[in-house]
Scaffold this active site. Structure first.
Site, mmCIF file in Angstrom:
data_model
loop_
_atom_site.group_PDB
_atom_site.id
_atom_site.type_symbol
_atom_site.label_atom_id
_atom_site.label_comp_id
_atom_site.label_asym_id
_atom_site.label_seq_id
_atom_site.Cartn_x
_atom_site.Cartn_y
_atom_site.Cartn_z
ATOM 1 N N GLU A 79 0.839 -1.193 0.000
ATOM 2 C CA GLU A 79 0.000 0.000 0.000
ATOM 3 C C GLU A 79 0.877 1.247 0.000
ATOM 4 O O GLU A 79 1.926 1.279 0.669
ATOM 5 C CB GLU A 79 -0.886 -0.016 1.245
ATOM 6 C CG GLU A 79 -1.845 1.147 1.381
ATOM 7 C CD GLU A 79 -2.589 1.122 2.699
ATOM 8 O OE1 GLU A 79 -3.679 1.721 2.762
ATOM 9 O OE2 GLU A 79 -2.084 0.513 3.678
ATOM 10 N N LYS A 178 -10.386 0.432 -0.862
ATOM 11 C CA LYS A 178 -10.224 0.162 0.574
ATOM 12 C C LYS A 178 -11.405 0.712 1.364
ATOM 13 O O LYS A 178 -11.799 1.864 1.205
ATOM 14 C CB LYS A 178 -8.918 0.785 1.065
ATOM 15 C CG LYS A 178 -8.625 0.567 2.544
ATOM 16 C CD LYS A 178 -7.306 1.233 2.921
ATOM 17 C CE LYS A 178 -6.994 1.057 4.398
ATOM 18 N NZ LYS A 178 -5.732 1.745 4.767
ATOM 19 N N CYS A 210 -4.647 -3.371 4.263
ATOM 20 C CA CYS A 210 -4.182 -2.849 5.547
ATOM 21 C C CYS A 210 -5.229 -2.946 6.662
ATOM 22 O O CYS A 210 -5.552 -4.028 7.125
ATOM 23 C CB CYS A 210 -3.685 -1.411 5.373
ATOM 24 S SG CYS A 210 -2.548 -0.878 6.681
#
Length: 572
Positions: A79, A178, A210
């Site tokens: 990321e 995300k 994440c």
């Protein structure tokens, strides 16, 4: 008889992941990237943004070439690895591109001869995949002009933290926005949770990014509802000891859900970004942890089974015989012991640590990185030029550090949870400690006793909160305290010397989602340890065989997803 045999063969192939041509295994790579970080801290032109991103993309291209030469099927990059960190909504704009939805159109940027303006990064990644015959997963920024009927930000567009997947022909096959942002003011939260998967000749993959991994949707949904066994995980993960270092929690996710997790992290040790791995349910195929300020990035490669063993979680009815006391003030000490099993063994290689790959093949590759203003690089021997580069890099780090601290990065890891700790003062004992609905039980015997360090049993049952973000946890943890006073328990430390002859840790959780974590210390470096450790029925067990590293922590980290929006008290 023929029909029965045929059905049996189909069922067997399905279990092995061979239906519809799926291969039973694949070779995976993840790259922990020591990124080039722009230092403008202002809005730049698109041409300047492209020059910034090219420095990272050139490294991606070299790592992809190395991976392809080792017959890797899929490579994952981290990321924020293309453009870096610390943007606001305006300064990120020149780094964004309009990324189409591959479920709606067929898009191969590498084949474009006319439409190239504004999609340069997609073209680079697409051609990188096609030229090397490999699946590429990368993280970048997507922008979408608002529809007339939608509620829109003031600037007229939505901006998303986005993972893209290109197949070996250069086709865009997956795009994921995300869902759970972590102090990312430059991006918008999608209005609906996206559950994105893509098929390959070696199985179906799901994608999360994440902070997503800590929440039910989409992470758990991909596994439980869509049957995903291979999870792609680009991340920019800041280690948060003692419970949430990258290698610690990411390996636990693979164990609990019996999936393969391909985790690629940034390498930015100044702010604790480090720790990547290829994790499987029973072992860590390969991982990299190096917290040296100017340590290099690394490419990890391992062979992975396409379909790990089907998982099943168990509710626990703990054995509380011999345990007395219901909280930290009422524990008692008695004796006991048990057994454990052997898993993976770590090894030292070239001054860095990693676990061996399944077949003893290449476990990692380290490529030289371009010199310049990378935040982390392999500086090599001392020469007049290298000393000059070090001075330049230190000045660069100081500038980045000051700007990021001024923008609040230094405060987001604060942990004010009301953990209770019981010091382990006896060499051998059974103890328990309780808070709210959770009681934690520990049966242990120390191998060595010393007045120089303190271990403790901790418990927490409540809402974990960090500056507006919250998630409900139920935790039982055996950990080494930073100092010898109980007030230091739970403070970050990487130093330990304690060994145990055996231990068993379990708890009375009211959630079925309990992540098993074991972290050890190797001369102040975090390491995973699977040998001699066993996780079963929400329980961690260990028996010393004489080779284990000093224990930092053994944790059962429970997530109560249904209570994330609750206001339950954290008090006893």
């Amino acid at each position: 008889m023929y029909k029965i045999t045929l059905l049996f063969m189909v069922a067997t192939y399905a279990c092995l992941g061979l239906v519809e041509g799926y291969r039973p295994s694949y070779r995976a790579a993840v790259y922990e990237h020591a990124l080039f970080q722009p230092t403008h801290f202002r809005t730049v032109s698109r041409s300047q943004a492209l020059r910034d991103m090219k420095k990272n993309l050139d490294i991606y291209a070299e790592q992809t070439r190395i991976a392809s030469s080792q017959n890797v099927d899929i490579i994952v990059f981290p990321e924020d690895g293309i453009y870096g960190l610390n943007f606001n909504r305006d300064t990120i704009k020149p780094y964004l591109e309009d990324i189409p939805d591959p479920t709606e159109i067929t898009w191969n940027p590498c084949n474009q001869s006319e439409y190239t303006n504004g999609v340069e990064v997609q073209i680079t990644l697409s051609c990188m995949a096609r030229n090397n015959g490999i699946y590429i997963v990368a993280n970048m920024g997507d922008k979408k002009v608002c529809d007339a009927d939608s509620i829109c930000p003031d600037d007229g567009q939505r901006q998303y933290n986005t993972d893209v997947v290109f197949d070996p022909q250069g086709n865009l096959v997956a795009r994921y926005h995300k869902q759970h942002l972590y102090f990312e003011a430059q991006f918008d939260t999608p209005s609906t949770v996206e559950r994105v998967t893509f098929d390959t000749p070696f199985g179906k993959f799901g994608i999360i990014t994440c902070f997503d991994i800590l929440f039910k949707s989409p992470a758990v949904d991909l596994v439980e509802d869509l049957g995903v066994k291979n999870v792609i995980f680009p991340t920019a993960w800041m280690d948060s000891l003692p419970l949430l270092s990258a290698i610690q929690f990411h390996s636990a996710f693979a164990k609990l859900f019996k999936v393969n997790l391909l985790a690629a992290n940034l390498h930015f040790p100044l702010f604790n970004f480090h720790g990547s791995g290829i994790y499987s349910p029973r072992r860590t195929e390969a991982y990299y942890y190096n917290d040296g300020l100017f340590s290099p990035g690394k490419l990890l490669i391992a062979d992975v089974k396409s379909s790990p063993t089907h998982y099943r979680r168990h509710q626990v009815v703990p054995d509380t015989h011999g345990f007395r006391g219901g909280n930290s003030l009422g524990a008692s000490f008695v004796h006991g012991q048990d057994t454990a099993e052997v898993n993976t063994q770590s090894r030292r290689n070239g001054g860095h640590y990693n676990t061996a790959s399944r077949n003893g093949i290449i476990s990692h590759q380290l490529a030289d990185q371009a010199s310049g203003v990378h935040l982390n690089n392999d500086l090599g021997p001392l020469t007049h030029r290298s000393i000059r580069n070090r001075i330049h890099n230190h000045a660069h780090l100081h500038r980045v550090n000051r700007h990021m601290v001024e923008n609040g990065w230094a405060t987001i890891m604060a942990d004010n949870d009301n953990y209770q700790y019981l010091p382990l003062t006896e060499p051998k004992a059974k103890v328990k400690i309780c808070q709210n609905e959770v009681c934690c039980y520990l049966d242990y015997q120390k191998q060595n006793t010393s007045n120089d360090e303190l271990y403790a049993l901790g418990v927490f049952d409540g809402l974990h909160q960090i500056e507006g973000l919250s998630w409900y946890t139920q935790v039982c943890v055996l950990l080494k305290c930073e100092f010898t006073d109980i007030a230091s328990c739970g403070q970050p430390t990487k130093i330990a010397a304690g060994h145990f002859e055996y231990l068993k840790l379990w708890g009375t959780f009211t959630t079925e989602y309990v992540f098993p974590e074991v972290l050890v210390s190797d001369d102040g470096k975090l390491r995973l340890e699977h040998e001699h450790w066993k996780y079963l029925h929400n329980r961690i067990e260990f028996v010393n065989r004489g080779k284990e590293s000093p224990l930092l922590s053994a944790t059962l980290y429970g997530r109560h997803y249904d209570r994330d929006n609750s206001t339950v008290s954290n008090s006893v």
